[in-house]
Design an enzyme around this catalytic site. Structure first.
Site, mmCIF file in Angstrom:
data_model
loop_
_atom_site.group_PDB
_atom_site.id
_atom_site.type_symbol
_atom_site.label_atom_id
_atom_site.label_comp_id
_atom_site.label_asym_id
_atom_site.label_seq_id
_atom_site.Cartn_x
_atom_site.Cartn_y
_atom_site.Cartn_z
ATOM 1 N N CYS A 27 1.158 -1.272 0.068
ATOM 2 C CA CYS A 27 0.175 0.132 -0.062
ATOM 3 C C CYS A 27 1.097 1.427 0.183
ATOM 4 O O CYS A 27 0.471 2.434 -0.410
ATOM 5 C CB CYS A 27 -0.816 0.191 0.860
ATOM 6 S SG CYS A 27 -2.297 -1.252 0.939
ATOM 7 N N HIS A 66 -3.110 7.744 2.259
ATOM 8 C CA HIS A 66 -3.517 6.288 2.079
ATOM 9 C C HIS A 66 -4.876 6.025 2.613
ATOM 10 O O HIS A 66 -5.318 5.961 3.089
ATOM 11 C CB HIS A 66 -2.391 5.355 2.472
ATOM 12 C CG HIS A 66 -2.515 3.893 2.437
ATOM 13 N ND1 HIS A 66 -3.804 3.402 0.833
ATOM 14 C CD2 HIS A 66 -3.174 2.691 2.487
ATOM 15 C CE1 HIS A 66 -3.688 2.139 0.767
ATOM 16 N NE2 HIS A 66 -3.383 1.303 2.179
ATOM 17 N N ASN A 81 -10.082 0.542 -0.420
ATOM 18 C CA ASN A 81 -8.417 0.125 0.329
ATOM 19 C C ASN A 81 -7.990 -0.630 -1.294
ATOM 20 O O ASN A 81 -8.143 -0.964 -1.367
ATOM 21 C CB ASN A 81 -7.781 -0.343 1.092
ATOM 22 C CG ASN A 81 -6.188 -0.336 1.620
ATOM 23 O OD1 ASN A 81 -6.054 -0.116 0.515
ATOM 24 N ND2 ASN A 81 -6.216 -1.022 2.510
#
Ligand code: UT7
Length: 326
Positions: free
Chosen positions: A113, A253, A283
């Site tokens: 990520c 993020h 996500n």
């Protein structure tokens, strides 16, 4: 020394939307639980025919158009992804070919990520070092292919999508001011997809291999994320001799609204100055920051001269923060 400035952004979300209510039919969960614990309401899922490279190419075309450049001006292609089309060639090579770039270097980067923040930093370093003038940086993911759809603790979190930016050398005061990256391999087992890797050679049936799907110790990951991101944004501001009130936009993020709120609180930044789309996108790992950035650019929130702070956290564990003058 030149620095790297983002001169164009683009993103792409697959057409199919999967809502929390759809997930209620698959696993024992509820829309109320997912919204309260994560802030997510829906996510996009790639069609069976869409690969990581397809999403990346669509986002890149939009970024190239926004930058007003020709693909032949790009002299480095970077793709951050945990879900590349193939082990090799890299997705970056497929994107380079499809866009019609010259025979310029192209490679993938793996930092889960945190991938976009890592790739942006690599692109910035190529520009600062004089090895490139114009760099295409992409985060692209088809996480739906590695989600365990029977595991309610993870399947509610992830979505598919891609975001891209064009970085260009500038001598103006705009662009990337600083970048701080970190990794802590000691915590590798908190969040992983173990196969296909050569430790798990498997068979031709990639998705039948044990360990081919996302495994996460969510609660521990959550606690480490809040702590490390708090430290990362502090480090980023200190390096620029900046007070938190000098930050115009935080683009985090998009893993969980509670992690995002904790970081904003640490900065003393009101949520109106935080770019959030986790409710609509979930996500999307390496794609999440460039998708959110593109939204904020296109709807006019980001204005020239503003200070933007990016931060990300993910498997590895990896994390980092970037400060930019827009
Ligand atoms: O992208 C980079 C890295 N990823 C992250 O940063 C994600 C970090 N972690 C998180 O976002 C959160 O830990 C989660 C959203 C994954 C989980 O939230 P939590 O508040 O940490 O919940 P928990 O894991 O402590 O679970 C609480 C309860 C458990 O039940 P019991 O043991 O208390 O009876 C879980 O089994 O919630 C249960 N639960 C669910 N219930 C309904 C877990 N998932 C679900 C679900 N629906 N989908």
């Amino acid at each position: 020394m030149p620095r790297a400035r983002i001169i164009g952004t683009g993103s792409y979300l697959p057409e199919q939307v999967l809502t929390n209510h759809d997930l209620e039919e698959r696993v024992e969960t509820s829309d109320a639980w997912i919204v309260e614990r994560t802030g997510i309401r829906e996510r996009h899922i790639a069609a069976a025919t869409e690969q990581c490279s397809d999403l990346a190419i669509a986002a890149s075309r939009r970024a190239i158009a926004a930058a007003g450049i020709a693909a032949t001006e790009i002299d480095l292609v970077l793709v951050a992804s945990a879900t590349p089309d193939m082990a090799f060639p890299s997705t970056a090579c497929l994107v380079q070919q499809a866009l019609g770039c010259g025979p310029v270097p192209a490679f993938d980067l793996s930092a889960a990520c945190s991938g976009f923040v890592y790739a942006l930093t690599v692109g910035d370093q190529f520009i600062r070092g004089g090895a490139a003038k114009t760099v295409l940086v992409i985060g692209s993911e088809v996480l739906s292919r590695i989600v365990d759809w029977s595991d309610r603790t993870t399947c509610v979190l992830f979505g598919d999508g891609a975001g891209a930016v064009i970085l260009q050398a500038t001598d103006s005061g705009h662009g990337l001011l600083s970048s701080h990256l970190h990794a802590e391999g000691r915590l590798a087992d908190l969040l992983m997809v173990a196969a296909p890797g050569k430790r798990h050679p498997g068979t031709g049936e990639v998705f039948a291999i044990e360990g081919a799907l996302i495994q996460m110790r969510g609660n521990e990951t959550f606690r480490v994320a809040v702590r490390t991101l708090g430290e990362a944004v502090g480090e980023a501001l200190e390096a620029n001799n900046m007070a938190p009130e000098e930050v115009d936009w935080l683009i985090p993020h998009q893993a969980n609204i509670r992690i995002i709120e904790a970081t904003a609180k640490r900065l003393g930044l009101p949520m109106e100055q935080v770019v959030v789309n986790v409710d609509r996108v979930g996500n999307t790992s390496a794609a999440s920051i460039p998708i959110a950035l593109d939204e904020a650019v296109r709807d006019g929130r980001l204005q020239e001269g503003q200070t933007v702070l990016l931060e990300a956290f993910g498997g590895g564990l990896t994390w980092g923060a970037v400060v930019m003058r827009w």
